[in-house]
Design a protein around this motif. Structure first.
Motif, short mmCIF file in Angstrom:
data_model
loop_
_atom_site.label_atom_id
_atom_site.label_comp_id
_atom_site.label_asym_id
_atom_site.label_seq_id
_atom_site.Cartn_x
_atom_site.Cartn_y
_atom_site.Cartn_z
N HIS A 204 -6.99 -7.20 5.45
CA HIS A 204 -5.48 -7.82 5.72
C HIS A 204 -4.73 -7.05 5.38
O HIS A 204 -4.73 -5.90 4.91
CB HIS A 204 -5.41 -9.16 4.76
CG HIS A 204 -5.12 -8.91 3.27
ND1 HIS A 204 -4.03 -8.29 2.96
CD2 HIS A 204 -5.93 -9.08 2.47
CE1 HIS A 204 -4.12 -8.15 1.51
NE2 HIS A 204 -5.45 -8.76 1.11
N ARG A 206 -0.92 -5.13 3.96
CA ARG A 206 -0.39 -5.16 2.78
C ARG A 206 0.73 -6.13 2.62
O ARG A 206 1.23 -6.70 1.46
CB ARG A 206 0.19 -3.80 2.33
CG ARG A 206 -1.01 -2.97 2.15
CD ARG A 206 -0.10 -1.39 2.04
NE ARG A 206 -1.30 -0.39 1.88
CZ ARG A 206 -1.96 0.02 0.83
NH1 ARG A 206 -1.83 -0.51 -0.42
NH2 ARG A 206 -2.80 0.91 0.67
N VAL A 208 0.67 -9.34 3.25
CA VAL A 208 0.18 -10.82 3.03
C VAL A 208 -0.58 -10.69 1.75
O VAL A 208 -1.11 -9.65 1.50
CB VAL A 208 -0.43 -11.41 4.21
CG1 VAL A 208 0.48 -11.45 5.39
CG2 VAL A 208 -1.53 -10.69 4.73
N ASN A 209 -0.93 -11.76 1.50
CA ASN A 209 -1.98 -11.88 -0.04
C ASN A 209 -2.77 -13.22 0.39
O ASN A 209 -2.59 -14.26 -0.23
CB ASN A 209 -1.41 -11.83 -1.30
CG ASN A 209 -2.25 -11.91 -2.17
OD1 ASN A 209 -3.16 -11.45 -2.17
ND2 ASN A 209 -1.52 -12.45 -3.59
N ASN A 211 -5.60 -16.18 0.27
CA ASN A 211 -6.08 -16.82 -0.81
C ASN A 211 -7.57 -16.36 -0.90
O ASN A 211 -8.14 -16.21 -2.12
CB ASN A 211 -6.16 -18.31 -0.66
CG ASN A 211 -5.02 -19.00 -0.94
OD1 ASN A 211 -4.10 -18.64 -1.68
ND2 ASN A 211 -4.78 -20.17 -0.30
N SER A 213 -8.74 -13.54 -0.58
CA SER A 213 -8.77 -12.14 -1.34
C SER A 213 -9.09 -12.25 -2.54
O SER A 213 -9.56 -11.29 -3.31
CB SER A 213 -7.60 -11.54 -0.83
OG SER A 213 -6.47 -11.92 -1.47
N ARG A 214 -8.64 -13.29 -3.09
CA ARG A 214 -9.10 -13.25 -4.67
C ARG A 214 -10.40 -13.69 -4.99
O ARG A 214 -10.94 -13.25 -6.10
CB ARG A 214 -8.19 -14.53 -5.52
CG ARG A 214 -6.46 -14.35 -5.13
CD ARG A 214 -6.02 -15.57 -5.72
NE ARG A 214 -4.39 -15.39 -5.46
CZ ARG A 214 -4.12 -15.85 -4.64
NH1 ARG A 214 -4.43 -16.45 -3.72
NH2 ARG A 214 -2.53 -15.70 -4.15
N LYS A 218 -12.60 -6.12 -3.59
CA LYS A 218 -11.83 -5.22 -2.69
C LYS A 218 -12.69 -3.88 -2.63
O LYS A 218 -13.23 -3.35 -3.71
CB LYS A 218 -10.51 -4.92 -3.47
CG LYS A 218 -9.94 -3.91 -2.75
CD LYS A 218 -8.34 -3.72 -3.55
CE LYS A 218 -7.60 -2.84 -2.76
NZ LYS A 218 -6.46 -2.52 -3.74
N SER A 221 -8.84 0.87 0.31
CA SER A 221 -7.30 0.57 1.08
C SER A 221 -7.01 1.53 1.93
O SER A 221 -6.78 3.03 1.34
CB SER A 221 -6.40 0.59 -0.37
OG SER A 221 -5.25 0.38 0.33
N TYR A 228 -12.09 -5.89 2.10
CA TYR A 228 -12.85 -6.74 1.28
C TYR A 228 -14.31 -6.89 1.58
O TYR A 228 -14.69 -7.01 3.03
CB TYR A 228 -12.13 -8.08 0.91
CG TYR A 228 -10.99 -7.97 0.33
CD1 TYR A 228 -10.49 -8.00 -1.03
CD2 TYR A 228 -9.71 -8.00 1.28
CE1 TYR A 228 -9.44 -7.88 -1.37
CE2 TYR A 228 -8.57 -7.52 0.76
CZ TYR A 228 -8.32 -7.80 -0.69
OH TYR A 228 -7.00 -7.53 -1.23
#
Length: 231
Positions: A204, A206, A208-209, A211, A213-214, A218, A221, A228
């Motif tokens: 994704h 940077r 946005v964040n 859900n 991704s948690r 990871k 970058s 991920y």
């Protein structure tokens, strides 16, 4: 026939006949086929040895080396080695420009289109990374097993890759960016090592964040993207 091929055939024949003699115990010694064949091969090898000995040294060298590799085959091998060796892959437009003009089938077209619309604003390395994600999904067993299937997959009321369902025409209006995307797609499909994202299947920006991704690990970058891998 080259020397090692003659020897291989001879040895195989003698071993086969010896095996037959052991299996068939009624074969008499006076009519032993292995004895006859052995003498025939000895005569054959003696004649070939004399013939080879009479040849000039350069001719013998050619017989040992085998038929020459054509220029086309040599170029094909060079291109293949250039994309499959980690040490030779270079994430630069200059390196990509030095490769043969890319072309391919529908799967190649799907990958280059995805790279163009999802990552053409990234550097070359960032585009390679997105290509890794798509190919990792193809190999995962969780997603469709084709490039086109992966990039066009829908789910939960949306698309995995937004450009496929934004109702806009997928026209690659920037020729230079399209060319780079096509070259990267060709290199990756041909087997370039996926060494940037450690098996990532998601990414994704940077900005946005999401859900999901948690709960994912990871892995990298690169440019404007975060990568991920499913745990």
């Amino acid at each position: 026939m080259r020397l090692h091929q003659v020897w291989a055939v001879a040895v195989a024949a003698i071993l086969a006949l010896n095996g037959a003699a052991v299996a068939e115990v009624t074969v008499s010694h006076s009519n032993d086929p292995t004895s006859l064949m052995s003498s025939q091969f000895a005569s054959l090898f003696g004649a070939e040895h004399k013939a080879v000995g009479a040849l000039p040294a350069d001719r013998v060298q050619k017989l040992v080396a085998g038929p020459p590799v054509t220029a086309k085959k040599s170029a094909d091998k060079a291109a293949t080695y250039g994309v499959t060796s980690p040490q030779l892959v270079q994430y630069s437009t200059a390196w990509l420009a030095g490769l043969p003009q890319p072309q391919g089938d529908a799967q190649w077209d799907c990958l280059r289109t995805a790279l163009y619309f999802e990552a053409r604003g990234e550097g070359v390395k960032g585009q390679f990374a997105v290509a890794e994600v798509i190919l990792n999904r193809v190999d995962s067993g969780v997603y469709p097993n084709s490039i086109c299937g992966v990039v066009k997959q829908g789910g939960k009321g949306s698309c995995q890759f937004s450009y496929t369902c934004d109702r806009a025409r997928d026209v690659m209006a920037n020729p230079q960016a399209a060319d780079i995307a096509g070259r990267i797609a060709r290199v990756m499909i041909d087997g370039a090592p996926r060494q940037l994202t450690a098996g990532a299947t998601h990414f994704h920006t940077r900005a946005v964040n999401p859900n999901w991704s948690r709960s994912f690990a990871k892995t990298a970058s690169i440019g404007a993207h975060m990568f991920y891998r499913m745990r």
